[in-house]
Design an enzyme around this catalytic site. Sequence first.
Site, PDB file in Angstrom:
ATOM      1  N   SER A  85       0.819  -1.213   0.000  1.00 31.82           N
ATOM      2  CA  SER A  85       0.000   0.000   0.000  1.00 31.82           C
ATOM      3  C   SER A  85       0.851   1.260   0.000  1.00 31.82           C
ATOM      4  O   SER A  85       0.319   2.362   0.048  1.00 31.82           O
ATOM      5  CB  SER A  85      -0.904   0.007   1.230  1.00 31.82           C
ATOM      6  OG  SER A  85      -0.173   0.287   2.408  1.00 31.82           O
ATOM      7  N   THR A 196      -2.140   2.605   2.941  1.00 34.75           N
ATOM      8  CA  THR A 196      -1.539   3.912   3.265  1.00 34.75           C
ATOM      9  C   THR A 196      -0.978   3.764   4.661  1.00 34.75           C
ATOM     10  O   THR A 196      -1.418   2.903   5.420  1.00 34.75           O
ATOM     11  CB  THR A 196      -2.606   5.034   3.289  1.00 34.75           C
ATOM     12  OG1 THR A 196      -3.116   5.235   1.969  1.00 34.75           O
ATOM     13  CG2 THR A 196      -2.089   6.360   3.825  1.00 34.75           C
ATOM     14  N   THR A 214       1.772   6.948   0.801  1.00 39.00           N
ATOM     15  CA  THR A 214       0.934   5.907   0.185  1.00 39.00           C
ATOM     16  C   THR A 214       1.277   5.706  -1.280  1.00 39.00           C
ATOM     17  O   THR A 214       1.828   6.606  -1.932  1.00 39.00           O
ATOM     18  CB  THR A 214      -0.560   6.320   0.283  1.00 39.00           C
ATOM     19  OG1 THR A 214      -1.385   5.234  -0.109  1.00 39.00           O
ATOM     20  CG2 THR A 214      -0.866   7.519  -0.586  1.00 39.00           C
ATOM     21  N   ARG A 224      -4.521  10.189 -10.963  1.00 38.71           N
ATOM     22  CA  ARG A 224      -5.335  10.337  -9.742  1.00 38.71           C
ATOM     23  C   ARG A 224      -4.424  10.610  -8.545  1.00 38.71           C
ATOM     24  O   ARG A 224      -3.431   9.943  -8.330  1.00 38.71           O
ATOM     25  CB  ARG A 224      -6.128   9.064  -9.495  1.00 38.71           C
ATOM     26  CG  ARG A 224      -7.052   9.111  -8.259  1.00 38.71           C
ATOM     27  CD  ARG A 224      -6.430   8.468  -7.041  1.00 38.71           C
ATOM     28  NE  ARG A 224      -7.392   8.320  -5.940  1.00 38.71           N
ATOM     29  CZ  ARG A 224      -7.044   7.945  -4.706  1.00 38.71           C
ATOM     30  NH1 ARG A 224      -5.794   7.688  -4.418  1.00 38.71           N
ATOM     31  NH2 ARG A 224      -7.948   7.837  -3.764  1.00 38.71           N
ATOM     32  N   VAL A 225      -4.787  11.605  -7.766  1.00 36.30           N
ATOM     33  CA  VAL A 225      -4.104  11.906  -6.511  1.00 36.30           C
ATOM     34  C   VAL A 225      -5.133  11.788  -5.398  1.00 36.30           C
ATOM     35  O   VAL A 225      -6.257  12.273  -5.531  1.00 36.30           O
ATOM     36  CB  VAL A 225      -3.479  13.322  -6.559  1.00 36.30           C
ATOM     37  CG1 VAL A 225      -3.021  13.762  -5.190  1.00 36.30           C
ATOM     38  CG2 VAL A 225      -2.320  13.354  -7.546  1.00 36.30           C
ATOM     39  N   GLY A 226      -4.763  11.127  -4.312  1.00 35.83           N
ATOM     40  CA  GLY A 226      -5.696  10.946  -3.208  1.00 35.83           C
ATOM     41  C   GLY A 226      -5.560  12.029  -2.155  1.00 35.83           C
ATOM     42  O   GLY A 226      -5.081  13.148  -2.424  1.00 35.83           O
ATOM     43  N   ASP A 227      -5.952  11.681  -0.945  1.00 32.75           N
ATOM     44  CA  ASP A 227      -5.934  12.640   0.161  1.00 32.75           C
ATOM     45  C   ASP A 227      -4.563  12.779   0.818  1.00 32.75           C
ATOM     46  O   ASP A 227      -4.241  13.828   1.384  1.00 32.75           O
ATOM     47  CB  ASP A 227      -6.958  12.218   1.229  1.00 32.75           C
ATOM     48  CG  ASP A 227      -6.709  10.807   1.747  1.00 32.75           C
ATOM     49  OD1 ASP A 227      -6.238   9.950   0.965  1.00 32.75           O
ATOM     50  OD2 ASP A 227      -6.991  10.547   2.931  1.00 32.75           O
ATOM     51  N   THR A 247      -6.381   7.155   6.721  1.00 28.67           N
ATOM     52  CA  THR A 247      -6.226   6.143   5.682  1.00 28.67           C
ATOM     53  C   THR A 247      -7.646   5.781   5.213  1.00 28.67           C
ATOM     54  O   THR A 247      -8.613   6.086   5.895  1.00 28.67           O
ATOM     55  CB  THR A 247      -5.525   4.879   6.209  1.00 28.67           C
ATOM     56  OG1 THR A 247      -6.305   4.315   7.274  1.00 28.67           O
ATOM     57  CG2 THR A 247      -4.122   5.182   6.749  1.00 28.67           C
ATOM     58  N   GLY A 248      -7.718   5.096   4.085  1.00 27.39           N
ATOM     59  CA  GLY A 248      -9.032   4.731   3.572  1.00 27.39           C
ATOM     60  C   GLY A 248      -9.379   5.542   2.332  1.00 27.39           C
ATOM     61  O   GLY A 248      -8.475   6.069   1.663  1.00 27.39           O
ATOM     62  N   GLY A 250      -9.713   8.085   0.000  1.00 24.87           N
ATOM     63  CA  GLY A 250      -9.230   9.461  -0.036  1.00 24.87           C
ATOM     64  C   GLY A 250     -10.264  10.440  -0.546  1.00 24.87           C
ATOM     65  O   GLY A 250     -10.371  11.569  -0.066  1.00 24.87           O
TER      66      GLY A 250
END
Length: 373
Positions: A85, A196, A214, A224-227, A247-248, A250
Amino acid sequence: MPVTRRAFLETSALALTGLAASAKAHAAPVPSNHSAPAPPTIVASRNGIRGVAKAYEMMTKDQADPLDAVIAGVNIQELDPNDQSVGYGGRPNADGVVTLDASVMHGPTRRAGSVAALEDIASASLVAKAIMDYTDHIMLVGKGAKRFALDMGFKEQDLLSEESRQDWLRWRSQLSPDDDWLDHEDDIVIERPGGTINMCGVDANGDIGSVTTTSGLSWKIPGRVGDSPIIGTGQYCDNKVGAAGSTGRGEANIKVCGAFLTVEFMRQGKSPQEACLATLERSVAMTEDRLLDGKGRPMFSLNFYAVAKDGRFGGATMYQYPDEYLEVLPGRGNYAVANADGARHEPLQYVYDQTQLPGALKDRMMERVERIR
Ligand code: GLY
């Protein structure tokens, strides 16, 4: 005191070869402006169990800066191919390319750094810290971020481990029965795991550091970019209050600026535990209809972890895991903590108990249980 570029490269080289234990604190030292001593405390997502022990030891035995300590903690996972991850061995995007997101905050100096869509450099957390330490910017992304990292002396490497490559090939072969890819020779169903690592720490002076790193959502659309790299979302730290991270899913966190919100809830007087739960409830309230079941419950999971300046800590998740799931995957539903009582897992509090788990989510979990059994 400013840090020399040479000192930074030496520290990074140690971390990159897995020897981060020897890393020296190199954030500019600022005298603590707090009188009340705090019990040193580290909190992290479940996969941070080795990291919290290391960060705690660095902070308490070596008087390491809290941010350097938590970064050394997450480096363990960034360099471990078995953690798919994050970092080296992280699961790739839809094109089979591993791209990393990370962010850091240093409480005493009120600084932040962040990197997104980084390729070919395993320790994204250290790149985020280098951006904080050596530039007037907060966030670098993509090709520019990689060029910056190489200029700073980070080592380029292929981040796609054989295991993650095989998972990606399986996923691709299972996408459609009508495409030209034959099924993989084994028929293991590939889920869409996230993952993450977040870690936050407060030292005996009440100084705080936080980091999240992450490889993001598996098989994501390239770009794509997460949180995780978004300051105030993947993690946030205010030296007067505390720190929080996530985590989780985003996309669910981004809409509520969850780490910032959790710290703000603590500033208003909530305990870290209450603050994490309140942020999850806000996330439910901000969820679009297509992601809610018929009873208004979200069809995803999201987790928050928090530590207060005085050493109190907490963690919360959306759903309690079903007992059958925990029988085969013990440890789910926990987060990692280290303080004077040692390094251990603590149970996450939850918004919904297992009787409230939406059917489709429960079915997905039970399919996994069957495969493992
Ligand atoms: N929380 C990690 C991600 O969504 O990328």
